[in-house]
Design an enzyme around this catalytic site. Structure first.
Site, PDB file in Angstrom:
ATOM      1  N   LEU A  37       0.849  -1.192   0.000  1.00  0.00           N
ATOM      2  CA  LEU A  37       0.000   0.000   0.000  1.00  0.00           C
ATOM      3  C   LEU A  37       0.885   1.242   0.000  1.00  0.00           C
ATOM      4  O   LEU A  37       1.898   1.289   0.700  1.00  0.00           O
ATOM      5  CB  LEU A  37      -0.897   0.023   1.248  1.00  0.00           C
ATOM      6  CG  LEU A  37      -2.085  -0.942   1.277  1.00  0.00           C
ATOM      7  CD1 LEU A  37      -2.704  -0.974   2.671  1.00  0.00           C
ATOM      8  CD2 LEU A  37      -3.132  -0.566   0.239  1.00  0.00           C
ATOM      9  N   ASP A  38       0.495   2.254  -0.770  1.00  0.00           N
ATOM     10  CA  ASP A  38       1.217   3.523  -0.772  1.00  0.00           C
ATOM     11  C   ASP A  38       1.145   4.166   0.615  1.00  0.00           C
ATOM     12  O   ASP A  38       0.217   3.890   1.386  1.00  0.00           O
ATOM     13  CB  ASP A  38       0.613   4.480  -1.799  1.00  0.00           C
ATOM     14  CG  ASP A  38       0.813   4.005  -3.232  1.00  0.00           C
ATOM     15  OD1 ASP A  38       1.821   3.328  -3.483  1.00  0.00           O
ATOM     16  OD2 ASP A  38      -0.039   4.323  -4.083  1.00  0.00           O
ATOM     17  N   PRO A  39       2.091   5.048   0.952  1.00  0.00           N
ATOM     18  CA  PRO A  39       2.041   5.731   2.257  1.00  0.00           C
ATOM     19  C   PRO A  39       0.703   6.418   2.524  1.00  0.00           C
ATOM     20  O   PRO A  39       0.208   6.402   3.654  1.00  0.00           O
ATOM     21  CB  PRO A  39       3.182   6.751   2.155  1.00  0.00           C
ATOM     22  CG  PRO A  39       4.175   6.099   1.239  1.00  0.00           C
ATOM     23  CD  PRO A  39       3.324   5.371   0.212  1.00  0.00           C
ATOM     24  N   ALA A  41      -2.212   5.500   1.610  1.00  0.00           N
ATOM     25  CA  ALA A  41      -3.308   4.546   1.767  1.00  0.00           C
ATOM     26  C   ALA A  41      -3.316   3.907   3.152  1.00  0.00           C
ATOM     27  O   ALA A  41      -2.290   3.799   3.822  1.00  0.00           O
ATOM     28  CB  ALA A  41      -3.215   3.467   0.700  1.00  0.00           C
TER      29      ALA A  41
END
Length: 287
Positions: A37-39, A41
């Site tokens: 997951l991206d930061p 998210a």
């Protein structure tokens, strides 16, 4: 201590840093995760610890469910709110019916271009490293499958909408939102994202983590082995086993010990977890 868990990642931290903080807090020696997951998210990550980290490559096969917010009228460098705004559109007013029509048009198999600010590799280099250096490059489209997409709300005054979507592995919601904006003859970027389910796995609102059984998450047929069969496989021997030609998860009781393949009614091991097998066979010798 081996364990497979479902964790809830918090916002503004990379998946790598999040699970490493968890490792230090709980005292694990090794930790790994799948489905980054991206930061920006939040939401669910499947995590494996210690010797179960060898299973990581086989844990991320399920569809994922997300709830996302799309901001209309702008394009950013990263396709999300962390990027720099590079384009703007005044076409931001739509009916709910139009939004639903466009969202539904993405259901099914389709091709998607990953964002340049992503972990995709090009000649061994992460795409986001190339993008940060302003190096011109092109990524290859990937095939994705969207099985469900639903408009949850639309704020016409603030020009954003929330939606839920169920997608196959490797789908970038940032790219999906960018494509939705283009199809609306507008622009859009991702303002927030939460992964709410992985397959049928989820956490209750008051839960931050949950221990999983490997049988819950391995999307392979299972073969239950006897100790003598495990011993033979550990020696590199083949086992006569009548079953369909396929790739299988190998179990001793509720313990996953590896993977194997059956061809012409013969089972051959493909990956075994040595420490688990040593413990099982050690128990056998003590019987």
């Amino acid at each position: 201590m081996k364990m497979i868990l479902l964790l809830r990642k918090t916002k503004n931290i990379s998946s790598f840093n999040f699970i490493n903080n968890f490792k230090k807090t709980k005292g694990f020696k090794k930790i790994g995760h799948c489905g980054t997951l991206d930061p920006l998210a939040t939401g669910l990550l499947i995590v494996a610890t210690d010797e179960d980290t060898k299973l990581i490559d086989y844990l991320d096969q399920k569809d994922k469910t997300y709830v996302a917010r799309a901001k209309l009228g702008f394009e950013t460098t990263t396709y999300d709110s962390e990027g720099e705004i590079i384009n703007q559109s005044s076409n931001v007013k739509f009916t709910k019916e139009k939004l639903i029509e466009v969202l539904n048009s993405f259901i099914g198999l389709t091709k998607q271009m990953p964002p340049k600010y992503s972990a995709k590799k090009l000649n061994g280099i992460r795409a986001y490293d190339l993008a940060r250096q302003n190096i011109d490059f092109e990524l290859n489209e990937v095939e994705i499958n969207i099985t469900k997409i639903k408009l949850l709300s639309y704020n016409e005054d603030e020009n954003y909408f929330d939606f839920e979507v169920v997608v196959s592995r490797g789908t970038y919601i940032r790219s999906l939102i960018y494509d939705i904006g283009i199809k609306l003859n507008s622009l859009a970027y991702m303002e927030s994202l939460e992964r709410t389910k992985i397959g049928n796995l989820f956490l209750e609102k008051n839960q931050d983590d949950k221990i999983l059984n490997a049988k819950e998450i391995i999307q392979l047929e299972i073969i239950q082995l006897e100790k003598n069969q495990i011993e033979n496989l550990s020696k590199g021997l083949l086992i006569d086993l009548k079953n369909e030609d396929n790739f299988y998860a190998l179990f001793w009781k509720d313990e996953m010990i590896g993977f194997g393949q059956i061809l012409n009614n013969v089972l051959k091991s493909k990956k075994l977890i040595g420490k688990k097998i040593q413990k099982i066979l050690g128990d056998k010798q003590s019987e």
